[in-house]
Write a protein that holds these residues in place. Structure first.
Motif, PDB file in Angstrom:
ATOM      1  N   GLY A  62     128.619 -12.664 -28.021  1.00  0.00           N
ATOM      2  CA  GLY A  62     129.446 -13.235 -29.087  1.00  0.00           C
ATOM      3  C   GLY A  62     128.769 -13.171 -30.445  1.00  0.00           C
ATOM      4  O   GLY A  62     129.330 -13.589 -31.450  1.00  0.00           O
ATOM      5  N   ASN A  63     127.567 -12.615 -30.503  1.00  0.00           N
ATOM      6  CA  ASN A  63     126.816 -12.516 -31.757  1.00  0.00           C
ATOM      7  C   ASN A  63     127.156 -11.219 -32.487  1.00  0.00           C
ATOM      8  O   ASN A  63     126.341 -10.303 -32.596  1.00  0.00           O
ATOM      9  N   PHE A  64     128.380 -11.161 -32.998  1.00  0.00           N
ATOM     10  CA  PHE A  64     128.880  -9.960 -33.662  1.00  0.00           C
ATOM     11  C   PHE A  64     128.226  -9.765 -35.029  1.00  0.00           C
ATOM     12  O   PHE A  64     127.696 -10.708 -35.622  1.00  0.00           O
ATOM     13  N   PRO A  85     125.463 -11.477 -39.753  1.00  0.00           N
ATOM     14  CA  PRO A  85     125.324 -11.780 -38.333  1.00  0.00           C
ATOM     15  C   PRO A  85     125.966 -13.120 -38.007  1.00  0.00           C
ATOM     16  O   PRO A  85     125.855 -14.063 -38.776  1.00  0.00           O
ATOM     17  N   LYS A  86     126.659 -13.173 -36.858  1.00  0.00           N
ATOM     18  CA  LYS A  86     127.269 -14.435 -36.444  1.00  0.00           C
ATOM     19  C   LYS A  86     126.216 -15.424 -35.978  1.00  0.00           C
ATOM     20  O   LYS A  86     126.380 -16.632 -36.123  1.00  0.00           O
ATOM     21  N   ASN A  87     125.139 -14.909 -35.433  1.00  0.00           N
ATOM     22  CA  ASN A  87     124.065 -15.755 -34.919  1.00  0.00           C
ATOM     23  C   ASN A  87     122.811 -14.901 -34.858  1.00  0.00           C
ATOM     24  O   ASN A  87     122.677 -13.957 -35.634  1.00  0.00           O
ATOM     25  N   VAL A  88     121.929 -15.179 -33.917  1.00  0.00           N
ATOM     26  CA  VAL A  88     120.739 -14.347 -33.755  1.00  0.00           C
ATOM     27  C   VAL A  88     121.157 -12.936 -33.372  1.00  0.00           C
ATOM     28  O   VAL A  88     122.206 -12.724 -32.764  1.00  0.00           O
ATOM     29  N   VAL A  89     120.324 -11.973 -33.722  1.00  0.00           N
ATOM     30  CA  VAL A  89     120.666 -10.571 -33.475  1.00  0.00           C
ATOM     31  C   VAL A  89     119.942 -10.005 -32.258  1.00  0.00           C
ATOM     32  O   VAL A  89     120.519  -9.280 -31.467  1.00  0.00           O
ATOM     33  N   THR A  92     116.204 -11.046 -27.496  1.00  0.00           N
ATOM     34  CA  THR A  92     115.140 -11.983 -27.120  1.00  0.00           C
ATOM     35  C   THR A  92     115.409 -13.395 -27.635  1.00  0.00           C
ATOM     36  O   THR A  92     114.674 -14.322 -27.307  1.00  0.00           O
ATOM     37  N   GLY A  93     116.439 -13.525 -28.484  1.00  0.00           N
ATOM     38  CA  GLY A  93     116.739 -14.820 -29.086  1.00  0.00           C
ATOM     39  C   GLY A  93     116.180 -14.966 -30.483  1.00  0.00           C
ATOM     40  O   GLY A  93     116.385 -15.976 -31.151  1.00  0.00           O
ATOM     41  N   SER A  94     115.482 -13.941 -30.957  1.00  0.00           N
ATOM     42  CA  SER A  94     114.940 -13.955 -32.320  1.00  0.00           C
ATOM     43  C   SER A  94     116.056 -13.607 -33.303  1.00  0.00           C
ATOM     44  O   SER A  94     117.008 -12.901 -32.958  1.00  0.00           O
ATOM     45  N   PHE A  95     115.934 -14.092 -34.523  1.00  0.00           N
ATOM     46  CA  PHE A  95     116.963 -13.819 -35.527  1.00  0.00           C
ATOM     47  C   PHE A  95     117.131 -12.325 -35.753  1.00  0.00           C
ATOM     48  O   PHE A  95     118.232 -11.814 -35.888  1.00  0.00           O
ATOM     49  N   SER A  96     116.023 -11.600 -35.805  1.00  0.00           N
ATOM     50  CA  SER A  96     116.021 -10.157 -36.042  1.00  0.00           C
ATOM     51  C   SER A  96     115.201  -9.487 -34.953  1.00  0.00           C
ATOM     52  O   SER A  96     114.313 -10.102 -34.367  1.00  0.00           O
ATOM     53  N   LYS A 101     113.801 -15.223 -39.023  1.00  0.00           N
ATOM     54  CA  LYS A 101     114.549 -15.183 -40.273  1.00  0.00           C
ATOM     55  C   LYS A 101     113.597 -15.175 -41.459  1.00  0.00           C
ATOM     56  O   LYS A 101     112.646 -15.927 -41.509  1.00  0.00           O
ATOM     57  N   ASP A 102     113.890 -14.310 -42.422  1.00  0.00           N
ATOM     58  CA  ASP A 102     113.089 -14.194 -43.632  1.00  0.00           C
ATOM     59  C   ASP A 102     113.634 -15.171 -44.667  1.00  0.00           C
ATOM     60  O   ASP A 102     114.732 -14.994 -45.173  1.00  0.00           O
ATOM     61  N   SER A 103     112.874 -16.207 -44.968  1.00  0.00           N
ATOM     62  CA  SER A 103     113.358 -17.230 -45.886  1.00  0.00           C
ATOM     63  C   SER A 103     113.360 -16.766 -47.338  1.00  0.00           C
ATOM     64  O   SER A 103     113.919 -17.421 -48.194  1.00  0.00           O
ATOM     65  N   LYS A 104     112.767 -15.614 -47.618  1.00  0.00           N
ATOM     66  CA  LYS A 104     112.742 -15.130 -48.994  1.00  0.00           C
ATOM     67  C   LYS A 104     114.143 -14.833 -49.502  1.00  0.00           C
ATOM     68  O   LYS A 104     114.395 -14.879 -50.688  1.00  0.00           O
TER      69      LYS A 104
END
Length: 195
Positions: A62-64, A85-89, A92-96, A101-104
């Protein structure tokens, strides 16, 4: 937008970037059918080399990835897709697929949230209620926050200083929206000065 699929045996690499932060999220491959489906539906679809079939990112989780922009490189054999991204990509469950996630780039995400609250007239939102008071009130609030930041800069409380800096940036983003400008416009002005 013409991609030379023959040049690469029918598959081209596709770089996926977060549209708001520009963080690289993942790399996949597309054949011509996957590319056309992605353009038509606005959701990223790859050609899975392991499954040997079309694979829409998120079809199971569901993470389109919602397409915002598609660019082809100068050799017509690589695709860059800016997406939301709808959620993590990563599986492995990591954002990328390249880490967390890059807070910059968070300022762009915050800018988008501010814009949505104003555009959708979210009445319970502080952002929208300040915006409703007009440009003079918004500008006044930016001035107040700037003064508070200057006061904290003279003291030695780092936490208070960072919080006042955050307040100033937040209210500055509301002012930009009220004036019809964006962070990108300010970046372009700074780039022009840098030349």
């Amino acid at each position: 937008m013409k991609i030379d699929f023959n040049k690469t045996n029918g598959l081209v690499p596709v770089i996926i970037q977060d549209n708001r932060t520009l963080q690289v999220l993942m790399l996949g491959y597309m054949n011509e059918e996957a590319f056309e489906k992605t353009k038509k539906e606005g959701i990223v679809t790859f050609f899975s080399r392991s499954k040997n079939r079309l694979w829409t990112k998120g079809e199971e989780s569901g993470n389109f990835l919602s397409v915002k922009n598609i660019t082809i490189d100068c050799d017509n054999d690589t695709i860059l897709i800016k997406a939301i991204p709808k959620n993590v990509v990563c599986h492995t469950g990591s954002f990328s697929c390249f880490g967390e996630k890059d807070s910059k780039g968070f300022l762009y995400e915050l800018e988008e949230k501010i814009s949505q609250r104003i555009d959708n007239k979210v009445n319970i939102s502080y952002t929208y209620s300040l915006y409703q008071k007009g440009i003079n009130k918004v500008a006044q609030k930016v001035g107040e926050e700037a003064v508070e930041l200057v006061i904290e800069a003279k003291d030695n409380n780092d936490e208070l200083f960072k919080n006042e800096a955050a307040d100033l940036l937040y209210h500055f983003l509301i002012l930009l929206k009220a004036k019809g400008f964006s962070l990108e416009d300010v970046e372009k002005a700074l780039e022009t000065r840098n030349k």
